[in-house]
Design a protein around this motif. Sequence first.
Motif, short mmCIF file in Angstrom:
data_model
loop_
_atom_site.label_atom_id
_atom_site.label_comp_id
_atom_site.label_asym_id
_atom_site.label_seq_id
_atom_site.Cartn_x
_atom_site.Cartn_y
_atom_site.Cartn_z
N TYR A 190 -15.32 -61.53 -16.64
CA TYR A 190 -13.92 -61.80 -16.98
C TYR A 190 -13.34 -60.64 -17.78
N PHE A 191 -14.11 -60.13 -18.74
CA PHE A 191 -13.64 -59.00 -19.53
C PHE A 191 -13.58 -57.72 -18.69
N GLY A 226 -10.32 -55.62 -18.09
CA GLY A 226 -10.28 -54.22 -18.46
C GLY A 226 -9.82 -53.33 -17.32
N ILE A 227 -10.23 -53.64 -16.10
CA ILE A 227 -9.83 -52.85 -14.93
C ILE A 227 -8.34 -53.01 -14.64
N ALA A 228 -7.85 -54.24 -14.77
CA ALA A 228 -6.46 -54.52 -14.40
C ALA A 228 -5.47 -54.27 -15.53
N SER A 229 -5.96 -54.27 -16.77
CA SER A 229 -5.08 -54.17 -17.93
C SER A 229 -4.29 -52.86 -17.93
N GLY A 230 -2.98 -53.00 -18.05
CA GLY A 230 -2.11 -51.84 -18.15
C GLY A 230 -1.84 -51.13 -16.83
N GLN A 231 -2.42 -51.63 -15.75
CA GLN A 231 -2.23 -51.01 -14.44
C GLN A 231 -1.15 -51.74 -13.65
N PRO A 232 -0.38 -51.02 -12.84
CA PRO A 232 0.61 -51.69 -12.00
C PRO A 232 -0.07 -52.56 -10.96
N GLY A 252 -7.82 -51.38 -7.51
CA GLY A 252 -8.45 -52.04 -8.65
C GLY A 252 -9.46 -53.11 -8.27
N TRP A 253 -9.12 -53.93 -7.27
CA TRP A 253 -10.02 -55.01 -6.89
C TRP A 253 -11.36 -54.47 -6.39
N ARG A 254 -11.35 -53.27 -5.84
CA ARG A 254 -12.59 -52.66 -5.35
C ARG A 254 -13.51 -52.32 -6.53
N PHE A 255 -12.92 -51.83 -7.63
CA PHE A 255 -13.71 -51.53 -8.81
C PHE A 255 -14.33 -52.80 -9.40
N MET A 256 -13.60 -53.91 -9.30
CA MET A 256 -14.14 -55.18 -9.81
C MET A 256 -15.44 -55.55 -9.10
N PHE A 257 -15.43 -55.49 -7.77
CA PHE A 257 -16.65 -55.81 -7.02
C PHE A 257 -17.73 -54.77 -7.27
N ALA A 258 -17.34 -53.49 -7.29
CA ALA A 258 -18.32 -52.41 -7.46
C ALA A 258 -19.00 -52.46 -8.82
N SER A 259 -18.32 -53.02 -9.82
CA SER A 259 -18.89 -53.05 -11.17
C SER A 259 -20.20 -53.84 -11.21
N GLU A 260 -20.38 -54.75 -10.27
CA GLU A 260 -21.63 -55.54 -10.25
C GLU A 260 -22.84 -54.66 -9.92
#
Length: 477
Positions: free
Chosen positions: A169-170, A174-180, A188-196
């Motif tokens: 969740y954090f 953090g990935i989406a915060s402050g981004q358009p 951005g959504w790609r970084f969310m999955f890749a972070s795993e």
Amino acid sequence: MKKKNNNSYVLSIALIAALGGLLFGYDTAVISGAEQSVENYLIDSLGLSSLIHGLTVSSALIGCIIGGLISGYFSNNLGRRNSLLLAATLFLVSALGSAYPEFLFFEFNEPTIGLLIMFNFYRIIGGIGVGIASATSPTYIGEIAPQGIRGTLVSWYQFAVIFGQLVVYFVNWGIASGQPTAWVNDIGWRFMFASEAIPALLFFVLLFYVPETPRYLASKNKEDQALNILSKINGSKEKAKEVLSDIRESLDSKESTGKLFSFGKTVIIVGILLSVFQQFVGINVALYYAPRIFESMGAGENASMLQTVIMGVVNVGFTIVAIRTVDKWGRKPLLMIGSIGMAIGMFGVAVLAQNEVFGLWTLIFIILYTASFMMSWGPICWVLLSEIFPNKIRGQAMAFAVAAQWAANFFISSTYPAMIDVSGGLTYGFYGLMSVISAIFVWKMVPETKGKSLEQLESLWGKGKNKQMEPVKVNNE
């Protein structure tokens, strides 16, 4: 000092195995931050229905059921540790594949039906990893841990699950915060999955530093290796030989064939019902739909997110309560106290929802419900599943129980929206009723396992059909 050093050794390898739980929580929750972007990229752009959207969001659960079913095969044939290595590999493939489903076969940022199928394929791969890990991690910890601290160590697995959910969740925030929004929907959504991939790779590497479980090694006639590990765990070779002798006796017993029902049907039924009740009390409705529940009860969007964070903090805190008390109070008292607390919480929410009375009391009752679950059914279900199945059938029995748990999860989560459309009061009342029935089930059928070795617990079930209800007698010990 020697005992402390041994406890440190056992704790270290148990925590590495518990990373399977962290990835379980991470993989199942990562979709929450990426869901709207995936909908925009792969659903709306192709003009597909909300049904396809729902199936895409929940496709990992299909993999979880598959992973649970096949976990027994891998656990028995590859071993507990190697099964966890397989799960870590699947987590890694899923993380990278979900982030970049276009790999090899598709053009970047050109959505097609084939790309949607490939995305779901990678999510199912991750779900299979979750299913395997959710069966094998508690089994590994249960088989490696000394009986006096087994409940505590297995409970860390559930803590890792909710901690993984909290971490992602954090990470998503953090990935989406402050981004358009456009950037999040494109990249951005790609970084969310890749972070795993980061915790998946860490899990994979650390697993090379943990041993196979002595019970699995003994089952494969590798007794020297089993004795060496038991000596490290128990602090003396004499105690290790005693434990190994008990393990060998249980494996060599001629009274059981090693087939699934060779210890009678009751142990299998109890294991499956533990799994089913853990889901039928409605916990994943509270976790998955918490913001929507709070919004529907009158909270604004920001307030609902704050209430969800409060609930998350409570969840972590009360899981620690279970960790600190499970080997002191026992499994049954915690489960029954938790069932009563969940029933009060859900019946309270049901009455408020039925009368359209919302506010602070709604939050209090939901927190009471989730806190009661986290100190009982959340971790204790995994503890009991790691303990109650005899050595000869543990891998395959655990597979059936975990598959049943994921099937129940899918059923409860998918039916909630339709049920809430009919009646909020009746929906939450149903979960309260399941909590009451779960307490009766624990009282009547679940044995107390505190302080007993896994081999001692085998005698509770007997070796044949005439002793199927023997676990009830454990209440008098």
